[in-house]
Design an enzyme around this catalytic site. Structure first.
Site, PDB file in Angstrom:
ATOM      1  N   HIS A 124       0.674  -1.195   0.102  1.00 31.72           N
ATOM      2  CA  HIS A 124       0.106   0.063   0.269  1.00 31.72           C
ATOM      3  C   HIS A 124       0.861   1.078   0.117  1.00 31.72           C
ATOM      4  O   HIS A 124       1.971   1.322   0.501  1.00 31.72           O
ATOM      5  CB  HIS A 124      -0.979   0.105   1.188  1.00 31.72           C
ATOM      6  CG  HIS A 124      -2.137  -0.737   1.290  1.00 31.72           C
ATOM      7  ND1 HIS A 124      -2.754  -1.145   2.294  1.00 31.72           N
ATOM      8  CD2 HIS A 124      -2.951  -1.058   0.264  1.00 31.72           C
ATOM      9  CE1 HIS A 124      -3.949  -1.807   2.059  1.00 31.72           C
ATOM     10  NE2 HIS A 124      -4.230  -1.573   1.056  1.00 31.72           N
ATOM     11  N   CYS A 126      -2.703   2.947   9.225  1.00 32.89           N
ATOM     12  CA  CYS A 126      -3.552   1.810   8.719  1.00 32.89           C
ATOM     13  C   CYS A 126      -4.871   2.005   9.814  1.00 32.89           C
ATOM     14  O   CYS A 126      -5.963   1.590   9.327  1.00 32.89           O
ATOM     15  CB  CYS A 126      -3.262   0.489   8.751  1.00 32.89           C
ATOM     16  SG  CYS A 126      -1.931   0.145   7.954  1.00 32.89           S
TER      17      CYS A 126
HETATM   18  C1  LIG Z   1      -0.440   0.119   6.103  1.00 28.05           C
HETATM   19  N1  LIG Z   1      -1.232  -0.698   5.298  1.00 28.05           N
HETATM   20  C2  LIG Z   1      -0.741  -1.568   4.569  1.00 28.05           C
HETATM   21  C3  LIG Z   1      -2.836  -0.478   5.393  1.00 28.05           C
HETATM   22  N2  LIG Z   1      -3.101   0.808   4.959  1.00 28.05           N
HETATM   23  N3  LIG Z   1      -3.427  -1.302   5.491  1.00 28.05           N
HETATM   24  C4  LIG Z   1      -3.398  -2.495   6.587  1.00 28.05           C
HETATM   25  C5  LIG Z   1      -3.931  -3.797   5.730  1.00 28.05           C
HETATM   26  C6  LIG Z   1      -3.717  -5.048   6.415  1.00 28.05           C
HETATM   27  C7  LIG Z   1      -4.553  -6.048   6.019  1.00 28.05           C
HETATM   28  N4  LIG Z   1      -4.087  -7.373   6.704  1.00 28.05           N
HETATM   29  C8  LIG Z   1      -4.567  -6.073   4.442  1.00 28.05           C
HETATM   30  O1  LIG Z   1      -3.450  -7.041   4.073  1.00 28.05           O
HETATM   31  O2  LIG Z   1      -5.170  -5.904   3.624  1.00 28.05           O
END
Ligand SMILES: CN(C)C(=N)NCCC[C@H](N)C(=O)O
Length: 273
Positions: free
Chosen positions: A172, A266
């Site tokens: 991300h 996040c």
């Molecule tokens: C900083 N990050 C990557 C985020 N904005 N979100 C975390 C999402 C984690 C979830 N297990 C997934 O893999 O979607």
């Protein structure tokens, strides 16, 4: 002679979701190992400390009720991008997270937001969108479709700059870049394609450049109010650079949430009303 700039905080409003049902029972990014034990209790403790940190800085924290069976719902930033009260919701790439989007859509409608649009393209919201106050930086490569960038520009009415992510650990945009204050960012260049690195260098010549150690603890998943910068406690090199630039880092322990590939940002959707 120019000294260190004086950094002024501005009041923020955040939306967060307690990790009551936090687990790592599937793997959709390289950080997630379903065989490693996870404690929802410890995740709640770390999340509560993060929310209390924001409140201590005078920011408003709203919460959405967690839903059983949606262990990643704690990552509120992935469910909406709000600029000037306009909301662009989320459409998740992985089926395990699909249902989260509608819970957040309903939260917005129940809390007075009238301009709520759900995307047609895969769009993981502030996971892949960062508002600098002038530009919406937009990541793709692993989650958000490039088509979602054009959709964000249309719906939110802001100029979008597309950036290409190249390292699966930094899947991300908010694992590799964050906004410190109006038009001032920190980022880890190696997470981006060569062309995107050149775009960032051209747009942000005074950016703070993070190193591999900063990125590997999700140090770029920080949250800044213009002066106070909340960071994972391991991001010590980045913190030194921030102090040098006039910011005040505050460390939080997010070790449990990192087992799912998440950090402070996040867990934090910014409501720019
Ligand atoms: C900083 N990050 C990557 C985020 N904005 N979100 C975390 C999402 C984690 C979830 N297990 C997934 O893999 O979607």
């Amino acid at each position: 002679m120019t000294g260190t700039p004086r950094r002024e905080p501005t009041p923020r409003r955040y939306l967060m979701c307690e990790p009551t049902y936090f687990t790592v029972e599937y793997s959709i990014n390289p950080w997630m190992n379903p065989d490693e034990p996870v404690s929802a209790e410890l995740a709640v403790k770390q999340w509560t400390e993060l929310a209390d940190t924001y409140r201590r800085f005078g920011h408003r924290v709203d919460t959405i009720r967690p839903v059983p069976g949606l262990p990643d719902m704690v990552f509120a930033a992935n469910s909406g991008t709000v600029v000037d009260g306009r909301v662009l919701g989320a459409r998740f790439r992985n089926p395990q997270r699909t249902a989260e989007a509608d819970h957040y859509r309903r939260w917005f409608l129940d809390h007075g937001y009238r301009d709520v649009v759900m995307p047609t393209a895969v769009n993981e919201a502030e996971g892949d969108f960062a508002w600098t106050g002038r530009l919406l930086l937009a990541g793709s490569g692993f989650r958000t479709d490039p088509g979602a960038h054009a959709e964000a520009q249309e719906v939110l009415g802001v100029p979008v700059v597309s950036l290409q992510l190249v390292d699966p650990r930094f899947y991300h945009l908010d694992t590799a870049l964050f906004v410190l204050s109006d038009d001032h960012i920190a980022y880890y260049p190696e997470a981006f394609s060569p062309g995107s690195q050149r775009v960032l260098a051209r747009l942000f010549p005074d950016a703070i450049i993070a190193n591999a150690a900063d990125a590997e603890c999700l140090g770029l998943n920080g949250v800044s109010d213009g002066r106070n910068v909340v960071l994972p406690m391991e991001a010590t090199h980045l913190a030194e650079r921030l102090v040098h630039a006039g910011y005040e880092p505050t460390f939080v322990d997010i070790s449990e949430l990192r087992k799912s590939g998440g950090g402070p940002k996040c867990c934090t959707m910014e409501l720019r009303d």
